[in-house]
Scaffold this motif. Structure first.
Motif, PDB file in Angstrom:
ATOM      1  N   TYR A   1      -8.346   3.159  -0.825  1.00  0.00           N
ATOM      2  CA  TYR A   1      -8.095   1.744  -1.075  1.00  0.00           C
ATOM      3  C   TYR A   1      -8.507   0.925   0.141  1.00  0.00           C
ATOM      4  O   TYR A   1      -8.333   1.355   1.291  1.00  0.00           O
ATOM      5  N   ARG A   2      -9.012  -0.252  -0.121  1.00  0.00           N
ATOM      6  CA  ARG A   2      -9.347  -1.165   0.963  1.00  0.00           C
ATOM      7  C   ARG A   2      -8.088  -1.862   1.472  1.00  0.00           C
ATOM      8  O   ARG A   2      -7.273  -2.344   0.701  1.00  0.00           O
ATOM      9  N   THR A   3      -7.938  -1.902   2.777  1.00  0.00           N
ATOM     10  CA  THR A   3      -6.852  -2.660   3.372  1.00  0.00           C
ATOM     11  C   THR A   3      -7.249  -4.129   3.425  1.00  0.00           C
ATOM     12  O   THR A   3      -8.401  -4.499   3.156  1.00  0.00           O
TER      13      THR A   3
ATOM     14  N   GLY B   1     -10.122  -4.811   5.434  1.00  0.00           N
ATOM     15  CA  GLY B   1     -11.410  -4.352   4.932  1.00  0.00           C
ATOM     16  C   GLY B   1     -11.693  -2.890   5.186  1.00  0.00           C
ATOM     17  O   GLY B   1     -12.712  -2.361   4.729  1.00  0.00           O
ATOM     18  N   ASP B   2     -10.800  -2.204   5.912  1.00  0.00           N
ATOM     19  CA  ASP B   2     -10.996  -0.782   6.179  1.00  0.00           C
ATOM     20  C   ASP B   2     -10.646   0.029   4.928  1.00  0.00           C
ATOM     21  O   ASP B   2      -9.832  -0.386   4.100  1.00  0.00           O
ATOM     22  N   LEU B   3     -11.264   1.203   4.806  1.00  0.00           N
ATOM     23  CA  LEU B   3     -10.976   2.085   3.678  1.00  0.00           C
ATOM     24  C   LEU B   3      -9.902   3.082   4.070  1.00  0.00           C
ATOM     25  O   LEU B   3     -10.063   3.847   5.026  1.00  0.00           O
ATOM     26  N   HIS B   4      -8.801   3.051   3.335  1.00  0.00           N
ATOM     27  CA  HIS B   4      -7.722   4.018   3.542  1.00  0.00           C
ATOM     28  C   HIS B   4      -7.899   5.145   2.543  1.00  0.00           C
ATOM     29  O   HIS B   4      -7.689   4.974   1.342  1.00  0.00           O
ATOM     30  N   ASP B   5      -8.332   6.307   3.027  1.00  0.00           N
ATOM     31  CA  ASP B   5      -8.597   7.444   2.153  1.00  0.00           C
ATOM     32  C   ASP B   5      -7.289   8.031   1.620  1.00  0.00           C
ATOM     33  O   ASP B   5      -6.315   8.198   2.355  1.00  0.00           O
TER      34      ASP B   5
ATOM     35  N   ARG C   1     -13.977   6.638  -6.259  1.00  0.00           N
ATOM     36  CA  ARG C   1     -15.053   6.066  -5.435  1.00  0.00           C
ATOM     37  C   ARG C   1     -16.258   6.992  -5.423  1.00  0.00           C
ATOM     38  O   ARG C   1     -17.393   6.537  -5.321  1.00  0.00           O
TER      39      ARG C   1
ATOM     40  N   GLN D   1       0.817  -1.212   0.000  1.00  0.00           N
ATOM     41  CA  GLN D   1       0.000   0.000   0.000  1.00  0.00           C
ATOM     42  C   GLN D   1       0.851   1.263   0.000  1.00  0.00           C
ATOM     43  O   GLN D   1       0.314   2.363  -0.066  1.00  0.00           O
TER      44      GLN D   1
ATOM     45  N   HIS E   1     -11.187   9.288  -3.269  1.00  0.00           N
ATOM     46  CA  HIS E   1     -10.735   7.939  -3.594  1.00  0.00           C
ATOM     47  C   HIS E   1      -9.904   7.377  -2.445  1.00  0.00           C
ATOM     48  O   HIS E   1      -9.271   8.109  -1.680  1.00  0.00           O
TER      49      HIS E   1
END
Length: 588
Positions: free
Chosen positions: A329-331, A334-338, A377, A143, A327
């Protein structure tokens, strides 16, 4: 009495299938505790030489090997890479391939744990803090941005506390603030811990400020190995090998200072000793400034370069637009990393846009969204009036071409010619054979057209990726760190090629940490900070705002800092502007 920790004797090496030796009769001694910068043009043999220090040549890269290399008394030919790794830590130019563990903390502790160091946890915490990446400890390595990944690879090597540390391009892909931080840490390791540091470097200002000695490589052999003070005073010889002197050295030479300074402060003292003052009639001539493209929504408050643009009804044509783009990414959890937050941008024909900001600020993500490789997103991205949600990335490539941060990702075939031809031949572009030849000639790669792109030097690979992009004949060209890992001559060639592309490219956007490129080339600068647009302005205005520069982890070119300390307002963007703005005291 000397105490060499590395000694090469009559060393030669040729890669399999190569027509010439990459190393030719090298004789070199590196003293224990030295801080050595290995310099030279792309393809001069710098990286191959350093890979002999840890046994990668010839044990991994096998080929025709002659002569010997001894590291701390050990013959590298009769030893092996695993044994030598306890003595020589190496951060590679392709550092992404060094990351083998899931999280940053795991990656850094991996080496100490495998070598059985009981203090592995302390070592890991220590280098995380030293390099300022403690906040990344739990992040997954896949990431990370390029700069974050580079810092992690360096941290993993430092955690082993080697006797010798080799870093191939230590500031490649790092934001400018972290680049100086890395070099200061290397200096501490050298001076306080006695580690012999060897860097392969193209940035003359870092060489002058931090190194103790310099090895100049050309055609596979050292031209000389000299103390840094003597090396920087051989400016003409360095320039002949494609390594222009640092800006402060160029400025001082132009103003009659006989001895080359090593940094901005010493340059300032030297100029003050000669009573150099700002000209009474002000700064540089308005003729040296730049004008904004007519009708473009460009940089507020900066004097910008005049460039060709498509003008409709007095307004420059809109070529790309992002509206409230978010936008992330999902870690794995399952968390969203903005990554990006509410980005609104409008790009116009004729603009040359530099996208800047610290590592992890969202530059690469924004470029990929503008290319249609990804869709946001939330929010909308349009390129040439086409919503990126409505068309595949393959189709959008005909409008916007994205050149990856790491050139190897763009080489899919067995030759540069085949890679360049892949897009136009696949789309059955009329006259594609002639187009390929024209592009190869334009980027000066025709003699290497049959070589595998992955086997080229870093500078040659950058040229090849530019050729691949040009063969797509896009209206928008998007480049990610196009001058990373290039020698100065190659960087200037890329800059010149970008400037010459106005006849085929309507708008060029590049993400960069290279502030010299920003000063020399850009007409507009977009500063990203924490995934948001912190500023949209011109290069001169950017460098005149130290608060913004510090927040965005940017460091201005030496000539800007020196001009500021001399009291120039507005700040100069080039050595020529600075020199034309001051005069030796008795000439006032």
């Amino acid at each position: 009495m000397t105490d060499p920790i590395i000694e090469a004797r009559d060393l030669s090496f040729r890669y399999p299938g190569a027509e010439v030796d990459s190393l030719r009769n090298v004789n070199l001694r590196i003293e224990r505790g030295d801080f050595v910068a290995v310099v030279g043009g792309n393809g001069s043999g710098k990286t191959t030489l350093c890979k002999t220090f840890n046994g990668l040549v010839p044990h991994y890269w096998n080929g025709d090997f002659a002569g010997s290399v001894h590291v701390d008394g050990v013959d590298t030919f009769t030893s092996d890479v695993a044994s030598l790794s306890s003595k020589v830590g190496y951060v590679y130019q392709d550092f992404q391939n060094q990351l083998v563990r899931p999280t940053v903390r795991d990656e850094i502790s991996f080496g100490p744990i495998n070598f059985g160091h009981a203090d592995h946890a302390h070592r890991t915490a220590e280098v995380l803090g030293t390099l300022g990446i403690s906040d990344l400890a739990q992040r997954f390595t896949w990431q990370l941005s390029g700069g974050q990944a580079h810092a992690t690879a360096l941290a993993a090597v430092l955690a082993l506390r080697p006797q010798i540390l080799v870093v191939d391009e230590p500031v490649a892909e790092l934001d400018p603030a972290r680049a100086h931080q890395i070099y200061r840490q290397l200096q501490v390791l050298n001076e306080q811990h006695g580690i012999t540091v060897i860097t392969i470097e193209h940035h003359a200002e870092f060489i002058a400020e931090y190194a103790r000695s310099v090895v100049l490589m050309a055609e596979g052999a050292p031209v000389w190995h000299l103390p840094v003070d003597e090396a920087v005073n051989r400016a003409e010889e360095l320039e002949a090998h494609g390594i222009p002197a640092p800006q402060v050295v160029q400025a001082c030479r132009a103003l009659g200072v006989p001895h080359a300074p090593r940094d901005v402060i010493s340059a300032l003292h030297s100029l003050r000793e000669r009573d150099v003052v700002v000209r009474p009639n002000g700064a540089f001539s308005p003729a040296t400034t730049r004008e904004t493209p007519a009708g473009s929504a460009s940089p507020r408050g900066g004097e910008e370069r005049g460039v060709a643009s498509s003008v409709v009804g007095g307004e420059a044509r809109v070529v790309a637009r992002s509206s409230t783009v978010n936008h992330g990414y999902r870690t794995v959890a399952g968390d969203l990393h903005d990554v990006l937050h509410g980005v609104d941008l409008t790009l116009h024909a004729g603009e040359r846009v530099a996208l800047v900001g610290g590592n992890g600020s969202g530059k690469t993500t924004l470029l990929k969204l503008l290319a249609g490789i990804m869709v946001p997103r939330s929010g909308q991205v349009e390129i040439d009036g086409v919503n990126t949600r409505s068309r595949s990335a393959g189709k959008l490539a005909e409008i916007a071409s994205y050149l990856y941060q790491h050139p190897q990702q763009m080489f899919l075939k067995d030759s540069v010619r085949s890679d360049v031809a892949l897009f136009p031949s696949g789309r059955r572009v009329p006259g594609w054979e002639e187009l390929v030849e024209t592009v190869l000639q334009r980027v000066k790669l025709a003699p290497l057209a049959e070589r595998d792109g992955r086997a080229l030097s870093g500078g040659q690979q950058r040229r090849a990726t530019l050729a691949i992009g040009l063969a797509m004949r896009p209206r928008i060209l998007l480049l990610d760190e196009p001058t990373s890992s290039l020698d100065v001559a190659s960087r200037e060639d890329v800059t010149a090629m970008l400037a010459d592309l106005s006849d085929t490219i309507e708008c060029t956007v590049l993400a960069t940490h290279d502030m010299h490129l920003v000063a020399d080339w850009a007409t507009r600068v977009i500063v990203l900070e924490g995934g948001r647009v912190a500023a949209d302005l011109g290069p001169r205005e950017l460098f005149g705002r130290p608060d913004l520069m510090e927040r965005a982890r940017l460091v201005p070119p030496q000539v800007v800092v020196l001009g500021t300390l001399l009291g120039l307002d507005p700040v100069p963007l080039s050595v020529e502007e600075l020199v034309s703005s001051v005069v030796v005291g008795e000439g006032v």
